[in-house]
Design a protein around this motif. Structure first.
Motif, PDB file in Angstrom:
ATOM      1  N   LEU A  12       9.655  64.829 -50.418  1.00  0.00           N
ATOM      2  CA  LEU A  12       8.800  64.703 -49.247  1.00  0.00           C
ATOM      3  C   LEU A  12       9.394  65.510 -48.089  1.00  0.00           C
ATOM      4  O   LEU A  12      10.490  65.220 -47.614  1.00  0.00           O
ATOM      5  CB  LEU A  12       8.672  63.235 -48.842  1.00  0.00           C
ATOM      6  CG  LEU A  12       7.912  62.955 -47.525  1.00  0.00           C
ATOM      7  CD1 LEU A  12       6.478  63.466 -47.597  1.00  0.00           C
ATOM      8  CD2 LEU A  12       7.944  61.452 -47.197  1.00  0.00           C
ATOM      9  N   ARG A  13       8.661  66.539 -47.674  1.00  0.00           N
ATOM     10  CA  ARG A  13       8.985  67.293 -46.455  1.00  0.00           C
ATOM     11  C   ARG A  13       7.651  67.826 -45.918  1.00  0.00           C
ATOM     12  O   ARG A  13       7.371  69.031 -45.954  1.00  0.00           O
ATOM     13  CB  ARG A  13       9.987  68.408 -46.707  1.00  0.00           C
ATOM     14  CG  ARG A  13      10.559  68.970 -45.378  1.00  0.00           C
ATOM     15  CD  ARG A  13      11.797  69.799 -45.595  1.00  0.00           C
ATOM     16  NE  ARG A  13      12.319  70.402 -44.374  1.00  0.00           N
ATOM     17  CZ  ARG A  13      13.096  69.801 -43.477  1.00  0.00           C
ATOM     18  NH1 ARG A  13      13.462  68.539 -43.671  1.00  0.00           N
ATOM     19  NH2 ARG A  13      13.526  70.433 -42.400  1.00  0.00           N
ATOM     20  N   VAL A  70       4.398  60.568 -40.816  1.00  0.00           N
ATOM     21  CA  VAL A  70       4.613  60.462 -42.258  1.00  0.00           C
ATOM     22  C   VAL A  70       3.265  60.290 -42.942  1.00  0.00           C
ATOM     23  O   VAL A  70       2.506  59.374 -42.611  1.00  0.00           O
ATOM     24  CB  VAL A  70       5.529  59.268 -42.586  1.00  0.00           C
ATOM     25  CG1 VAL A  70       5.691  59.120 -44.089  1.00  0.00           C
ATOM     26  CG2 VAL A  70       6.895  59.458 -41.920  1.00  0.00           C
ATOM     27  N   ASP A  86      13.737  62.017 -49.995  1.00  0.00           N
ATOM     28  CA  ASP A  86      13.194  62.017 -48.643  1.00  0.00           C
ATOM     29  C   ASP A  86      13.907  63.064 -47.801  1.00  0.00           C
ATOM     30  O   ASP A  86      14.997  62.822 -47.288  1.00  0.00           O
ATOM     31  CB  ASP A  86      13.342  60.624 -48.021  1.00  0.00           C
ATOM     32  CG  ASP A  86      12.752  60.544 -46.619  1.00  0.00           C
ATOM     33  OD1 ASP A  86      12.168  61.545 -46.164  1.00  0.00           O
ATOM     34  OD2 ASP A  86      12.891  59.478 -45.988  1.00  0.00           O
ATOM     35  N   HIS A  88      12.192  64.291 -45.230  1.00  0.00           N
ATOM     36  CA  HIS A  88      11.253  64.281 -44.107  1.00  0.00           C
ATOM     37  C   HIS A  88      11.884  63.774 -42.816  1.00  0.00           C
ATOM     38  O   HIS A  88      11.635  64.306 -41.744  1.00  0.00           O
ATOM     39  CB  HIS A  88      10.047  63.416 -44.462  1.00  0.00           C
ATOM     40  CG  HIS A  88       8.904  63.539 -43.500  1.00  0.00           C
ATOM     41  ND1 HIS A  88       7.886  64.442 -43.679  1.00  0.00           N
ATOM     42  CD2 HIS A  88       8.614  62.867 -42.354  1.00  0.00           C
ATOM     43  CE1 HIS A  88       7.018  64.342 -42.686  1.00  0.00           C
ATOM     44  NE2 HIS A  88       7.446  63.388 -41.866  1.00  0.00           N
ATOM     45  N   GLU A  93       9.816  54.785 -42.376  1.00  0.00           N
ATOM     46  CA  GLU A  93       8.438  55.159 -42.717  1.00  0.00           C
ATOM     47  C   GLU A  93       8.393  56.129 -43.894  1.00  0.00           C
ATOM     48  O   GLU A  93       7.628  55.932 -44.844  1.00  0.00           O
ATOM     49  CB  GLU A  93       7.735  55.780 -41.506  1.00  0.00           C
ATOM     50  CG  GLU A  93       7.545  54.829 -40.338  1.00  0.00           C
ATOM     51  CD  GLU A  93       8.741  54.804 -39.409  1.00  0.00           C
ATOM     52  OE1 GLU A  93       9.771  55.454 -39.732  1.00  0.00           O
ATOM     53  OE2 GLU A  93       8.661  54.142 -38.362  1.00  0.00           O
ATOM     54  N   SER A  94       9.194  57.183 -43.845  1.00  0.00           N
ATOM     55  CA  SER A  94       9.191  58.151 -44.942  1.00  0.00           C
ATOM     56  C   SER A  94       9.800  57.543 -46.196  1.00  0.00           C
ATOM     57  O   SER A  94       9.320  57.785 -47.310  1.00  0.00           O
ATOM     58  CB  SER A  94       9.932  59.426 -44.535  1.00  0.00           C
ATOM     59  OG  SER A  94      11.207  59.132 -44.009  1.00  0.00           O
TER      60      SER A  94
END
Length: 357
Positions: A12-13, A70, A86, A88, A93-94
């Motif tokens: 996730l980014r 996010v 992660d 992010h 949240e992320s």
């Protein structure tokens, strides 16, 4: 999404172009750590071509979220990811967005280790590339912050050897005044240097105003936001790229093109180019500001047009000395903006950082 035959790693980014490029060393660390896995990047669909250019991503899970929020990942299909990473942010949240998919293993600043040990420490005063490589190393995944280069596209450029100036930015805080960009462009044009203006969607008026003030021919204005491959070719074969602290500045660094980047409100030690004399970071030291503010940052506004013109001229002079496009009349072919330049501090002006520490 592509094949379901291989186990998958979800990274996730879901941020912007500059964030993606600053994350390339970490993405490549993940790629090497899981050579038999499909590496899926959760990011905006607009970054598909840029993600593919990194060589570290197999497929994209398109995301939508306002600003730097996010996004939801609930449209993930198939089995849970074997590993979720992660990249992010550092908040819950992320982490929670990834945890909701029930991955076999979750790597996050906000998640405990597999044996319940504390997660890696988040350091606010750390360069973005260093931060995410250190994060991965804490989980036993080697990553090198210097591993950020992209191969230049095969597509030719219609303005090889030109100075490319990109005056726009997503945030007004990082947008240097248009009249100063016009002054820089006018100075370059007056000395016979071919100069090209570029901008993203919605910035046509900004480019037109600068071109008119600087006396720049409209054939050297690239409006509307170029496709990624065309934009990459333009930057890769430019003599020098000039912009604020934006995604395209990171692209110039990744492509090895000499660059002059105007910093404020965030200092270059957090988001600037690596130690390389091809890149000049202009920055007036002071308290950092809000990078998402709606008015130009005071530190950015302290940079004068003369400082930018001087930095560009030094890079052009050195390039000419290395056999590149001549300093005057730079309208010919030319090659990629390689080579090095010995940057110096402009007397009485901003800090000019040839080596950002």
């Amino acid at each position: 999404m592509t094949s379901r035959r291989r186990p998958r790693v979800l990274v996730l980014r879901a941020l912007g172009l500059g964030d993606l490029l600053a994350g390339v060393p970490a993405l490549r660390g993940v790629r090497r750590a899981f050579p038999g896995h499909e590496i899926v990047l959760a990011a905006p669909a607009s970054l598909y071509d840029a993600a593919r250019a990194t060589g570290a991503v197999d497929s994209l899970l398109p995301t939508r979220a306002s600003g730097r929020a996010v996004p939801s990942l609930r449209h993930w299909t198939g089995d849970p990811p074997e590993v979720a990473v992660d990249l992010h942010g550092n908040g819950p949240e992320s982490r929670d967005a990834l945890a909701e998919l029930r991955p076999g293993r979750l790597l996050a600043f906000a998640a405990p280790g597999e044996r319940g040990e504390p997660p890696p420490e988040w350091r606010a005063d750390e360069h973005e590339r260093d931060r995410w490589c250190r994060f991965l190393r804490a989980y036993g995944i080697p990553a090198d912050p210097a591993d950020l280069r992209l191969a230049p596209p095969l597509r030719p450029s219609a303005a090889a050897g030109a100075v490319v100036v990109h005056p726009g930015a997503d945030s007004a805080a990082r947008r240097w005044p248009a009249d100063r960009y016009a002054e820089v462009v006018a100075g370059l044009v007056a000395t016979g240097v071919r100069t090209v203006l570029t901008g993203g969607p919605g910035e046509d008026g900004l480019l037109a105003g600068i071109a008119d003030s600087a006396g720049l021919d409209r054939c050297d204005v690239r409006c509307g936001g170029l496709p990624f491959e065309e934009f990459s070719a333009l930057i890769a074969r430019a003599a020098v790229f000039v912009s604020g602290d934006t995604g395209p500045a990171h692209l110039a660094v990744a492509l090895g093109t000499s660059s002059v980047t105007l910093f404020g409100p965030v200092p270059p030690r957090l988001w600037g180019p690596p130690p390389d004399e091809r890149h000049v970071a202009l920055w007036h030291p002071g308290p950092p500001g809000d990078p998402h503010a709606t008015v130009p940052d005071p530190l950015l506004s302290r940079i004068r047009a003369a400082e930018v013109h001087a930095a560009v001229s030094r890079l052009l002079d050195h390039r000419a000395g290395q056999g590149g496009t001549p300093r005057h009349g730079a309208s010919g072919g030319g090659t990629s903006g390689g080579g090095t330049s010995h940057t110096r501090t402009v007397p009485g002006a901003a800090e000019v950082l040839g080596h950002v520490r």
